[in-house]
Design an enzyme around this catalytic site. Structure first.
Site, PDB file in Angstrom:
ATOM      1  N   ASP A  53      -5.269  -6.584   6.076  1.00  0.00           N
ATOM      2  CA  ASP A  53      -6.525  -5.721   5.950  1.00  0.00           C
ATOM      3  C   ASP A  53      -7.675  -6.696   5.388  1.00  0.00           C
ATOM      4  OD1 ASP A  53      -8.227  -3.961   5.000  1.00  0.00           O
ATOM      5  OD2 ASP A  53      -7.223  -3.183   3.243  1.00  0.00           O
ATOM      6  N   TYR A  55       0.857  -1.317  -0.071  1.00  0.00           N
ATOM      7  CA  TYR A  55       0.092   0.143  -0.096  1.00  0.00           C
ATOM      8  C   TYR A  55       0.790   1.276   0.009  1.00  0.00           C
ATOM      9  CZ  TYR A  55      -4.212  -2.849   1.393  1.00  0.00           C
ATOM     10  OH  TYR A  55      -5.105  -4.014   1.247  1.00  0.00           O
ATOM     11  N   ASP A  84     -10.720  -7.958   8.226  1.00  0.00           N
ATOM     12  CA  ASP A  84     -12.196  -7.960   7.667  1.00  0.00           C
ATOM     13  C   ASP A  84     -12.814  -9.392   7.787  1.00  0.00           C
ATOM     14  OD1 ASP A  84     -12.339  -5.464   7.348  1.00  0.00           O
ATOM     15  OD2 ASP A  84     -12.980  -5.474   5.400  1.00  0.00           O
ATOM     16  N   LYS A 103       3.741 -15.219   2.376  1.00  0.00           N
ATOM     17  CA  LYS A 103       3.367 -16.066   1.369  1.00  0.00           C
ATOM     18  C   LYS A 103       4.941 -16.340   0.845  1.00  0.00           C
ATOM     19  CE  LYS A 103       0.819 -17.572  -1.979  1.00  0.00           C
ATOM     20  NZ  LYS A 103      -0.007 -18.956  -1.577  1.00  0.00           N
TER      21      LYS A 103
END
Ligand code: NAD
Length: 350
Positions: free
Chosen positions: A245, A142, A249, A189
């Protein structure tokens, strides 16, 4: 203990839920003999209406000088037509970056009396769930360079992490785990991404300082599966920015009740901004029916993480639990109690 708290209630239901949460803070102040100085300032649309900007300098300065910040919510349809940089939501980013808050803590708790609100089967939830997502908030993809090729035919976003960035968020996760179930699941990952391999190596090194904490590594795709398949296996979930993020959620949804979930954004020195995860809920603003519990639990997180007042935080959580056990519910949970009525019950339980 004397602490100054900057309070930015914001828009929509923000002022309603924040004023209820402040009643709880006041009760803790008298019950435990502390002094909490409250500095209220405008933020979001409320600030735009009076000062022409959503994050006035005076608000940011007050927050910087305080020992912690309590935020309600910002935004609403009235401000939807404003250009991007003027929008109330920009104030959140301004506060997070202006205050240097790199660590986002989001507990995803299924309270035993609210098991039926979760979309998961009760045998998967067990006696309740208590997961803490620790998300890196100021690095990763981001914040890397976002670029479109001159011919418009390709684009790239750079994902970068440095060892100090990973170390400081990993420390936050291990410290949190020490106060909870002493287990950290670090998400990456590493089979594909170099940043993830650095992440894993660095987390392994930080773990050496916390021999009491069990560390496991999990690929992000597997973590997304396990959150709905076997969420009981998680205690603290440590993740970089984008994975966090998405996973936070997902984790919040398994609790089934947006009006119940608090959050914290922290710095290494313990300074933090505390807020419910929900928005300003314009559809119910002014009706007095919002659920204030997410904000009340945000106050509990403030006491615990910024002020080290564990007993005081626990007393708020216990009061909320006993009120829920009694069957008391606001409208979002299928009940009829108003915002102030449920707070009165929590105050009485305290
Ligand atoms: P929202 O979270 O405000 O509302 C979603 C739904 O949940 C609504 O039906 C609302 O009534 C309900 N809800 C939310 N909180 C509740 C509570 N405490 N008690 C009972 N019901 C509750 O999300 P939205 O409708 O997508 O966004 C509304 C505004 O809030 C938008 O302007 C959005 O940009 C803003 N927003 C702000 C924040 C923030 O300040 N951190 C976060 C998300 C959205």
């Amino acid at each position: 203990m004397k602490k100054t708290i900057a309070v930015v209630a914001g828009d929509g239901i923000g002022p309603e839920i924040v004023s209820e949460a402040l009643k709880v803070l006041k009760k803790v102040e008298t019950k435990f003999g502390h002094e909490f100085v409250i500095e209220e300032r405008l933020v979001g649309g409320a600030a735009y209406d009076t000062a022409g900007e959503c994050l006035p300098m005076e608000t940011l300065e007050t927050c910087k000088k305080a020992d912690a910040v309590l935020l309600g919510a910002v935004g609403g349809p009235k401000y939807d037509a404003l250009p991007g940089p003027k929008r109330p939501e920009k104030a959140l980013l301004g506060l997070r970056s202006g205050l240097g808050l790199f660590c986002n803590l989001r507990p995803a708790t299924v309270w035993a009396p609210l098991k039926e609100s979760s979309p998961l089967k009760s045998e998967i939830i067990g006696e309740g769930l208590d997961i803490l997502v620790v998300r890196e908030l100021t690095g990763g993809v981001y914040f890397g360079e976002h670029k479109r090729a001159d011919d418009g035919q390709s684009a790239s976003d750079i994902m970068a992490y440095s060892i100090p960035e990973i170390e400081r968020i990993a420390k936050m996760a291990f410290e949190a785990a020490m106060k909870r179930g002493k287990k950290v699941t670090s998400v990456d990952k590493a089979n594909v991404l170099e940043t993830s391999r650095l992440w894993r190596e660095t987390v392994n090194k930080v773990a050496l300082d916390y021999p009491e904490v069990t560390l496991e590594h999990m690929y992000v795709d597997n973590a997304a599966m396990q959150l709905v398949r076997a969420p009981q296996k998680f205690d603290v979930l440590l993740t970089e920015n984008m994975f966090g993020d998405i996973l936070s959620d997902e984790a919040s949804q398994i609790t089934g009740s947006i009006g119940m979930l608090p959050s914290a954004s922290l710095r290494l020195d313990g300074f933090g901004m505390y807020e419910p995860i929900h928005g300003s809920a314009p559809d119910i603003a002014g009706k007095g029916i919002a659920n204030p519990i997410a904000t009340i639990l945000s106050v509990a997180m403030m006491l615990k993480y910024s002020f080290g007042l564990e007993n005081e935080a626990k007393s708020i959580e216990n009061a909320v639990l006993s009120v829920l056990e009694s069957g008391a519910r606001t409208a979002d949970l299928g009940g009829t109690l108003s915002c102030s009525e449920i707070t009165s019950l929590i105050l009485a339980a305290l």
